[in-house]
Design a protein around this motif. Structure first.
Motif, short mmCIF file in Angstrom:
data_model
loop_
_atom_site.label_atom_id
_atom_site.label_comp_id
_atom_site.label_asym_id
_atom_site.label_seq_id
_atom_site.Cartn_x
_atom_site.Cartn_y
_atom_site.Cartn_z
N PRO A 155 -40.59 30.85 30.18
CA PRO A 155 -40.80 29.64 29.59
C PRO A 155 -41.54 29.63 28.23
O PRO A 155 -42.33 30.50 27.81
CB PRO A 155 -41.74 28.89 30.50
N GLY A 156 -40.88 28.96 27.22
CA GLY A 156 -41.30 29.14 25.81
C GLY A 156 -40.08 28.88 24.81
O GLY A 156 -38.93 28.56 25.32
N LEU A 157 -40.38 29.05 23.48
CA LEU A 157 -39.51 28.98 22.40
C LEU A 157 -39.01 30.52 22.08
O LEU A 157 -39.81 31.27 21.98
CB LEU A 157 -40.07 28.47 21.28
N HIS A 158 -37.48 30.64 22.03
CA HIS A 158 -36.95 31.91 22.06
C HIS A 158 -35.90 31.91 20.85
O HIS A 158 -35.66 30.66 20.60
CB HIS A 158 -36.42 32.35 23.17
N MET A 207 -35.69 29.89 34.33
CA MET A 207 -35.86 31.07 33.83
C MET A 207 -34.76 31.65 33.08
O MET A 207 -33.62 31.28 33.52
CB MET A 207 -36.18 32.35 34.87
N GLY A 208 -34.73 32.05 31.80
CA GLY A 208 -33.61 32.54 31.22
C GLY A 208 -33.10 34.08 31.21
O GLY A 208 -34.07 34.91 31.29
N VAL A 209 -31.93 34.21 31.17
CA VAL A 209 -31.33 35.57 31.26
C VAL A 209 -30.25 35.60 29.97
O VAL A 209 -29.51 34.87 29.68
CB VAL A 209 -30.59 35.92 32.41
N LEU A 210 -30.85 36.50 28.90
CA LEU A 210 -30.27 36.63 27.79
C LEU A 210 -29.43 38.00 27.81
O LEU A 210 -29.88 39.18 28.06
CB LEU A 210 -31.32 36.79 26.53
N SER A 211 -28.02 37.79 27.69
CA SER A 211 -27.00 38.94 27.89
C SER A 211 -26.62 39.21 26.28
O SER A 211 -25.95 38.35 25.77
CB SER A 211 -25.84 38.47 28.78
N SER A 212 -26.22 40.47 26.09
CA SER A 212 -25.72 40.82 24.82
C SER A 212 -24.55 41.66 25.26
O SER A 212 -23.93 42.05 26.34
CB SER A 212 -26.60 41.86 24.09
N ARG A 213 -23.57 41.61 23.93
CA ARG A 213 -22.29 42.16 24.42
C ARG A 213 -22.55 43.84 24.41
O ARG A 213 -23.29 44.28 23.80
CB ARG A 213 -21.34 41.73 23.05
N GLY A 214 -21.33 44.18 25.21
CA GLY A 214 -21.49 45.67 25.25
C GLY A 214 -22.14 46.06 26.62
O GLY A 214 -22.34 45.17 27.65
N ASP A 215 -22.97 47.34 26.71
CA ASP A 215 -23.63 47.74 27.93
C ASP A 215 -25.21 47.36 27.83
O ASP A 215 -25.70 48.11 28.89
CB ASP A 215 -23.20 49.18 28.17
N THR A 216 -25.54 46.82 27.14
CA THR A 216 -27.18 46.57 26.93
C THR A 216 -27.26 45.53 28.27
O THR A 216 -26.78 44.83 28.53
CB THR A 216 -27.18 45.59 25.60
N ALA A 217 -28.46 45.99 28.96
CA ALA A 217 -29.02 45.26 29.89
C ALA A 217 -29.79 43.90 29.55
O ALA A 217 -30.12 43.80 28.55
CB ALA A 217 -29.94 46.14 30.57
N PRO A 218 -29.30 42.85 30.39
CA PRO A 218 -29.79 41.58 29.96
C PRO A 218 -31.35 41.58 30.09
O PRO A 218 -31.99 42.24 30.83
CB PRO A 218 -29.30 40.69 31.10
N THR A 219 -31.93 40.44 29.42
CA THR A 219 -33.16 40.27 29.19
C THR A 219 -33.80 38.99 30.06
O THR A 219 -33.16 38.14 29.79
CB THR A 219 -33.50 40.29 27.90
N LEU A 220 -34.84 39.11 30.85
CA LEU A 220 -35.38 37.90 31.34
C LEU A 220 -36.43 37.51 30.48
O LEU A 220 -37.46 38.03 30.15
CB LEU A 220 -35.95 38.39 32.79
N LEU A 221 -36.02 35.84 30.37
CA LEU A 221 -37.08 35.23 29.30
C LEU A 221 -37.79 34.25 30.29
O LEU A 221 -37.27 33.42 31.14
CB LEU A 221 -36.28 34.47 28.55
N VAL A 241 -31.98 29.36 18.22
CA VAL A 241 -33.24 28.95 18.61
C VAL A 241 -33.13 27.93 19.88
O VAL A 241 -32.33 27.04 19.80
CB VAL A 241 -33.93 28.07 17.57
N PHE A 242 -33.89 28.46 21.10
CA PHE A 242 -33.68 27.71 22.30
C PHE A 242 -34.88 27.66 22.99
O PHE A 242 -35.76 28.42 22.58
CB PHE A 242 -32.65 28.31 23.09
N VAL A 243 -35.19 26.59 23.97
CA VAL A 243 -36.41 26.51 24.73
C VAL A 243 -36.08 26.76 26.14
O VAL A 243 -35.09 26.09 26.63
CB VAL A 243 -36.86 25.22 24.68
N VAL A 244 -37.00 27.35 26.88
CA VAL A 244 -36.85 27.66 28.21
C VAL A 244 -38.10 26.73 28.98
O VAL A 244 -39.07 27.49 28.61
CB VAL A 244 -36.92 29.20 28.82
N ASP A 245 -37.98 25.68 29.64
CA ASP A 245 -38.85 25.15 30.31
C ASP A 245 -39.44 25.72 31.54
O ASP A 245 -38.96 26.82 32.08
CB ASP A 245 -38.69 23.62 30.52
N GLN A 246 -40.33 25.02 32.30
CA GLN A 246 -41.14 25.59 33.46
C GLN A 246 -40.23 25.69 34.64
O GLN A 246 -40.53 26.41 35.66
CB GLN A 246 -42.40 24.81 33.81
N ARG A 247 -39.29 24.93 34.50
CA ARG A 247 -38.42 24.63 35.59
C ARG A 247 -37.33 25.85 35.86
O ARG A 247 -36.59 25.79 36.70
CB ARG A 247 -37.66 23.27 35.89
#
Length: 300
Positions: A46-49, A30-44, A22-28
């Motif tokens: 602000p908010g709780l993720h 932007m989060g990039v969530l990367s997975s193992r393998g060839d999966t494309a990263p996800t842009l997140l 569980v993590f929080v991305v603040d207004q300042r």
């Protein structure tokens, strides 16, 4: 007792796992969530993720605020007339596309300042190379703006927007300061001499035009005066002709009196022949010509 210890350890493990999921991305940022393998990263945004614990998924936070890059050392640039200059740029930029940034830097966002520094040196080198040293002081901001435009186009491939470039220092290398100042003084002196020569040429042209206009006015005035004089002479001749036709003897007497007036001055001593035709009206009011006899009276 062992059950209590095991329970505590289990709780700690669960809390640790939860904190990594569980993590929080603040207004300042932007989060990039990367997975193992060839999966494309996800842009997140602000908010709780929630994410899977590492190494299944990793989170990279990217600052999306306007940031400053101030080069600690000045760089050397050459102007259009081959004069060397030292300049310190301050670059204002912000990340607009974190996914593209991570792709181009292969996840090493810390290398972004170095890449932007390279882009700024190239853009400023091209901008400085288009202006002469004499024009640089007046066009310094224009040089910075042109470099910002070129750098912004190049930085777009990194997902970065270049907001502004300011030149905090523009100076000459110590080895060439004296020669540059002397060259600038000579250039300004030549420019001043050219302006004085131009002003003198314009003044001479104005004087020549004024003289030409004066001569044209005088010539026109003389022409009009001669025309008026000719008309007056013609009128005088016409009047004289009319007077002569009306009474030729009186006209001759009047002309002789005018001639005597112009000829004799007070105190002059003149030796003349009194029998001269010039003095005929002094000898006789009729000029030696018998007056017309009255018409004979007829007797019937």
């Amino acid at each position: 007792m062992n059950k209590i210890i095991a329970l505590v350890v289990a709780i700690v493990i669960v809390l640790f796992a939860a904190s990594s999921m569980v993590f929080v991305v603040d207004q300042r940022h932007m989060g990039v969530l990367s997975s193992r393998g060839d999966t494309a990263p996800t842009l997140l945004g602000p908010g709780l993720h929630v994410k899977l614990p590492p190494p299944l998924q990793t989170l990279t936070l990217v600052d999306n605020r306007i940031q400053s890059l101030d080069a600690p050392d000045e760089d050397r640039y050459a102007t259009a007339d081959k004069a060397d200059l030292l300049a310190n740029p301050v670059i204002k930029y912000r990340v607009t596309d974190p996914l593209k940034l991570l792709e181009q830097t292969r996840g090493d966002t810390q290398s972004l300042p170095d890449r932007l520094a390279l882009l700024s040196r190239s853009a400023l080198g091209d901008a400085f190379g288009k202006v002469s040293l004499a024009d640089l002081l007046a066009k310094q901001q224009a040089v910075a703006d042109e470099a910002r435009g070129a750098m912004d186009k190049a930085a777009a491939s990194l997902g970065v927007q270049v907001v502004d470039i300011q030149l905090t220092r523009v100076d000459f290398p110590a080895s060439m300061t004296d020669s540059v100042f002397k060259r600038m003084i000579a250039a300004r002196a030549q420019a001043a001499a050219d302006e004085r020569a131009k002003g003198a040429a314009e003044a001479d042209q104005i004087k020549a035009d004024a003289v030409g206009q004066q001569q044209a006015i005088l010539a026109d005035g003389y022409r009009q005066a001669q025309t008026i004089k000719g008309e007056g002479d013609a009128k005088a001749a016409e009047i004289s002709a009319e007077a002569y036709a009306a009474d030729p003897q009186f006209y001759q007497f009047y002309e002789s009196m005018q001639a005597y007036k112009k000829t004799f001055k007070p105190g002059d001593v003149i030796v003349v022949d009194s029998n001269s035709d010039f003095f005929r009206f002094m000898r006789s009011p009729t000029g030696g010509v018998a007056p017309d006899a009255p018409a004979a009276t007829r007797k019937h």
